[in-house]
Design a protein around this motif. Sequence first.
Motif, PDB file in Angstrom:
ATOM      1  N   GLY A   1      22.098 -18.678 -37.953  1.00 55.35           N
ATOM      2  CA  GLY A   1      20.784 -19.234 -37.671  1.00 55.35           C
ATOM      3  C   GLY A   1      20.585 -19.479 -36.183  1.00 55.35           C
ATOM      4  N   GLU A   2      21.614 -19.973 -35.526  1.00 51.99           N
ATOM      5  CA  GLU A   2      21.535 -20.207 -34.074  1.00 51.99           C
ATOM      6  C   GLU A   2      21.313 -18.885 -33.337  1.00 51.99           C
ATOM      7  OE1 GLU A   2      25.149 -22.164 -33.131  1.00 51.99           O
ATOM      8  OE2 GLU A   2      24.691 -23.975 -34.303  1.00 51.99           O
ATOM      9  N   ALA A   3      21.990 -17.832 -33.805  1.00 51.30           N
ATOM     10  CA  ALA A   3      21.845 -16.527 -33.163  1.00 51.30           C
ATOM     11  C   ALA A   3      20.436 -15.969 -33.366  1.00 51.30           C
ATOM     12  CB  ALA A   3      22.871 -15.553 -33.721  1.00 51.30           C
ATOM     13  N   MET A   4      19.873 -16.192 -34.540  1.00 48.82           N
ATOM     14  CA  MET A   4      18.503 -15.749 -34.790  1.00 48.82           C
ATOM     15  C   MET A   4      17.536 -16.403 -33.816  1.00 48.82           C
ATOM     16  SD  MET A   4      18.261 -15.857 -38.941  1.00 48.82           S
ATOM     17  CE  MET A   4      19.195 -14.743 -39.998  1.00 48.82           C
ATOM     18  N   LEU A   5      17.666 -17.699 -33.653  1.00 50.65           N
ATOM     19  CA  LEU A   5      16.781 -18.419 -32.743  1.00 50.65           C
ATOM     20  C   LEU A   5      16.979 -17.963 -31.301  1.00 50.65           C
ATOM     21  CD1 LEU A   5      17.077 -22.010 -34.257  1.00 50.65           C
ATOM     22  CD2 LEU A   5      15.107 -20.462 -34.395  1.00 50.65           C
ATOM     23  N   ALA A   6      18.245 -17.785 -30.918  1.00 46.04           N
ATOM     24  CA  ALA A   6      18.534 -17.367 -29.547  1.00 46.04           C
ATOM     25  C   ALA A   6      17.971 -15.970 -29.280  1.00 46.04           C
ATOM     26  CB  ALA A   6      20.039 -17.395 -29.308  1.00 46.04           C
ATOM     27  N   PHE A   7      18.116 -15.071 -30.254  1.00 45.04           N
ATOM     28  CA  PHE A   7      17.610 -13.708 -30.082  1.00 45.04           C
ATOM     29  C   PHE A   7      16.081 -13.702 -30.015  1.00 45.04           C
ATOM     30  CE2 PHE A   7      16.163  -9.567 -31.543  1.00 45.04           C
ATOM     31  CZ  PHE A   7      16.983  -8.693 -30.842  1.00 45.04           C
ATOM     32  N   SER A   8      15.443 -14.548 -30.824  1.00 44.07           N
ATOM     33  CA  SER A   8      13.975 -14.590 -30.810  1.00 44.07           C
ATOM     34  C   SER A   8      13.455 -15.048 -29.457  1.00 44.07           C
ATOM     35  CB  SER A   8      13.466 -15.518 -31.917  1.00 44.07           C
ATOM     36  OG  SER A   8      13.743 -16.878 -31.630  1.00 44.07           O
TER      37      SER A   8
ATOM     38  N   ILE B   1       7.338 -21.546 -45.986  1.00 42.21           N
ATOM     39  CA  ILE B   1       7.046 -20.769 -44.785  1.00 42.21           C
ATOM     40  C   ILE B   1       6.677 -19.340 -45.182  1.00 42.21           C
ATOM     41  CG2 ILE B   1       8.046 -19.774 -42.690  1.00 42.21           C
ATOM     42  CD1 ILE B   1       9.876 -22.239 -42.556  1.00 42.21           C
ATOM     43  N   ILE B   2       5.638 -18.810 -44.565  1.00 40.31           N
ATOM     44  CA  ILE B   2       5.201 -17.432 -44.788  1.00 40.31           C
ATOM     45  C   ILE B   2       5.300 -16.701 -43.456  1.00 40.31           C
ATOM     46  CG2 ILE B   2       3.264 -15.946 -45.430  1.00 40.31           C
ATOM     47  CD1 ILE B   2       2.270 -18.310 -47.177  1.00 40.31           C
ATOM     48  N   ALA B   3       6.081 -15.612 -43.415  1.00 36.53           N
ATOM     49  CA  ALA B   3       6.303 -14.933 -42.141  1.00 36.53           C
ATOM     50  C   ALA B   3       6.427 -13.425 -42.331  1.00 36.53           C
ATOM     51  CB  ALA B   3       7.582 -15.458 -41.485  1.00 36.53           C
ATOM     52  N   PRO B   4       5.843 -12.631 -41.412  1.00 32.84           N
ATOM     53  CA  PRO B   4       6.000 -11.169 -41.469  1.00 32.84           C
ATOM     54  C   PRO B   4       7.432 -10.765 -41.131  1.00 32.84           C
ATOM     55  CG  PRO B   4       4.132 -11.819 -40.089  1.00 32.84           C
ATOM     56  CD  PRO B   4       4.954 -13.039 -40.323  1.00 32.84           C
TER      57      PRO B   4
ATOM     58  N   SER C   1      10.200 -12.895 -37.014  1.00 32.22           N
ATOM     59  CA  SER C   1      10.956 -13.086 -38.243  1.00 32.22           C
ATOM     60  C   SER C   1      12.230 -13.881 -37.986  1.00 32.22           C
ATOM     61  CB  SER C   1      11.299 -11.725 -38.857  1.00 32.22           C
ATOM     62  OG  SER C   1      12.076 -11.887 -40.026  1.00 32.22           O
ATOM     63  N   PHE C   2      12.946 -13.530 -36.927  1.00 34.51           N
ATOM     64  CA  PHE C   2      14.164 -14.270 -36.598  1.00 34.51           C
ATOM     65  C   PHE C   2      13.849 -15.712 -36.206  1.00 34.51           C
ATOM     66  CE2 PHE C   2      16.423 -10.090 -35.605  1.00 34.51           C
ATOM     67  CZ  PHE C   2      17.214 -10.165 -36.743  1.00 34.51           C
ATOM     68  N   ALA C   3      12.729 -15.924 -35.543  1.00 34.36           N
ATOM     69  CA  ALA C   3      12.351 -17.283 -35.152  1.00 34.36           C
ATOM     70  C   ALA C   3      12.158 -18.170 -36.372  1.00 34.36           C
ATOM     71  CB  ALA C   3      11.076 -17.257 -34.303  1.00 34.36           C
ATOM     72  N   GLU C   4      11.542 -17.621 -37.424  1.00 34.66           N
ATOM     73  CA  GLU C   4      11.330 -18.400 -38.652  1.00 34.66           C
ATOM     74  C   GLU C   4      12.609 -18.532 -39.464  1.00 34.66           C
ATOM     75  OE1 GLU C   4       8.805 -20.136 -39.310  1.00 34.66           O
ATOM     76  OE2 GLU C   4       7.455 -19.388 -37.774  1.00 34.66           O
ATOM     77  N   MET C   5      13.335 -17.430 -39.604  1.00 37.98           N
ATOM     78  CA  MET C   5      14.563 -17.459 -40.393  1.00 37.98           C
ATOM     79  C   MET C   5      15.615 -18.342 -39.740  1.00 37.98           C
ATOM     80  SD  MET C   5      14.377 -15.966 -43.251  1.00 37.98           S
ATOM     81  CE  MET C   5      16.143 -16.025 -43.563  1.00 37.98           C
ATOM     82  N   GLY C   6      15.624 -18.366 -38.405  1.00 37.40           N
ATOM     83  CA  GLY C   6      16.618 -19.180 -37.713  1.00 37.40           C
ATOM     84  C   GLY C   6      16.484 -20.661 -38.005  1.00 37.40           C
TER      85      GLY C   6
END
Length: 481
Positions: free
Chosen positions: A298-305, A416-419, A285-290
């Motif tokens: 957004g950068e933090a979401m990608l980094a956490f994913s 985008i469709i994401a769980p 979810s964070f990978a898509e939302m980021g």
Amino acid sequence: MKMMIKLALASSLMALAGTTALPACAQTQAQASTPQRSAHEQAARELYRNIIGFRTARGHKQVPAMVAYLKGEFVKAGFAETDISVTDYDSAGEPTQGLIVRYAAKGKPKAGPVVLLGHMDVVEALPEDWERPPFTLTEEDGYFFGRGTLDNKYGIASLSHTFLRLKQEGWAPSRDLYLVFSGDEETGMITTRAQAKLVAETIKPALVLNGDAGGVRLTEDYKPILFGVQAAEKTFATFELTVTNPGGHSSRPRKDNAIYELASALKAIEAYRFEVRDNAITRGSFAEMGKITPGPLGEAMLAFSRNPADEAARATLLASPTTANLLSTTCVATMLKGGHAENALPQSATATVNCRIFPGEGGAAAAEATLKKVIANDKVVFKLATDVVEAPASTLTPEVLAAVKAGVHPRFPGLIIAPYMESGGTDGMHYRALGMNTVAISGAAMRDADMFAHGLNERIRVEDFYAGLDHWYLILKHLAR
């Protein structure tokens, strides 16, 4: 409701003020600015208006009246009485009901049944606290206001209207479809548990789809950025924390005081943060939302994913109220009572603490053990006040993904469709707990600024209400074509 994303929204609508007729020019302008609605759109609004009018909060015993209304609508549309089941339940001493409606396949079913979930009850709303009457559908400033306009009478209206619309068109599904509506999701979930067991034993569905969560996330300027599929949820557990004391006269204070000791315990809980956790759904979810969230968040979401141990990413996500609750278990005080007289020392004080436990964290027992360690006071007695249901995560199967695309992409091409994992709770947990793969895919669309689930001024944008009417219509035609 819960992203609806359980996306949830808030307040009810007032009747038009005054009785003075508008000037002719004003009438013309109003007519020109009001879109002409099709017959099926008007029917959906009328259904929505009527069910908002039932005060289906605990204490008002209105669920049976709403069930009777809905049953009447299904019968008028041509559903056989034998395909409509109304079941009586007792929820903590209050009568309530469940409703199941079967849309029978034509001939021999080509695939297993599809079960569609929703709940008819709502959280209480006090008219004196609201700007508009909460149990009257009011259209104002481009929104529909009223208790349940999203959570979850939007879901009930959307699913019911879809069944009625398809029946009136003479459509014949290739597989059995079932509406399964519960009557006390917001409180005891007695109907939910019983219906989940019934569905597992008698219907044996191939798919369970929930209308009480998931949906389209909009930016603050109403641009769609993601369709969330709710595939997991935290474990719901409520504790009552009580401190007792011999008490005495208020003119002779003691060193120990039940209210003070309880307050100290609550302050310790307030200051504590559970350990950060992650799973495949939250990382995905964070990978898509980021990708679609600007700036440091957004950068933090990608980094956490990519690396959940990234301390900088964790700090940023924990600082944001939109993401912090997805990273760990949370426990928060929600109710408080104590003392028995203004001139007496308190003999007892009790606080209600609600926990939403991250999947795989050991459930209520582990949360209780952690809180006891944090409080470090044996005088605080814990009592688990809820029946706890721990449910595994579900998967977004290729069949359901294709159906979601059929419902979403005509409205939002290429979205985008994401769980994702829900921080709130839904009926879906009981179906997952019984081994039924269950995902929530509401047609609602909303901004974070319009999130008023369980609060004042619950609302949904009028434009999004009408635009979402084809959502389940297209999904069911795809699944049972």
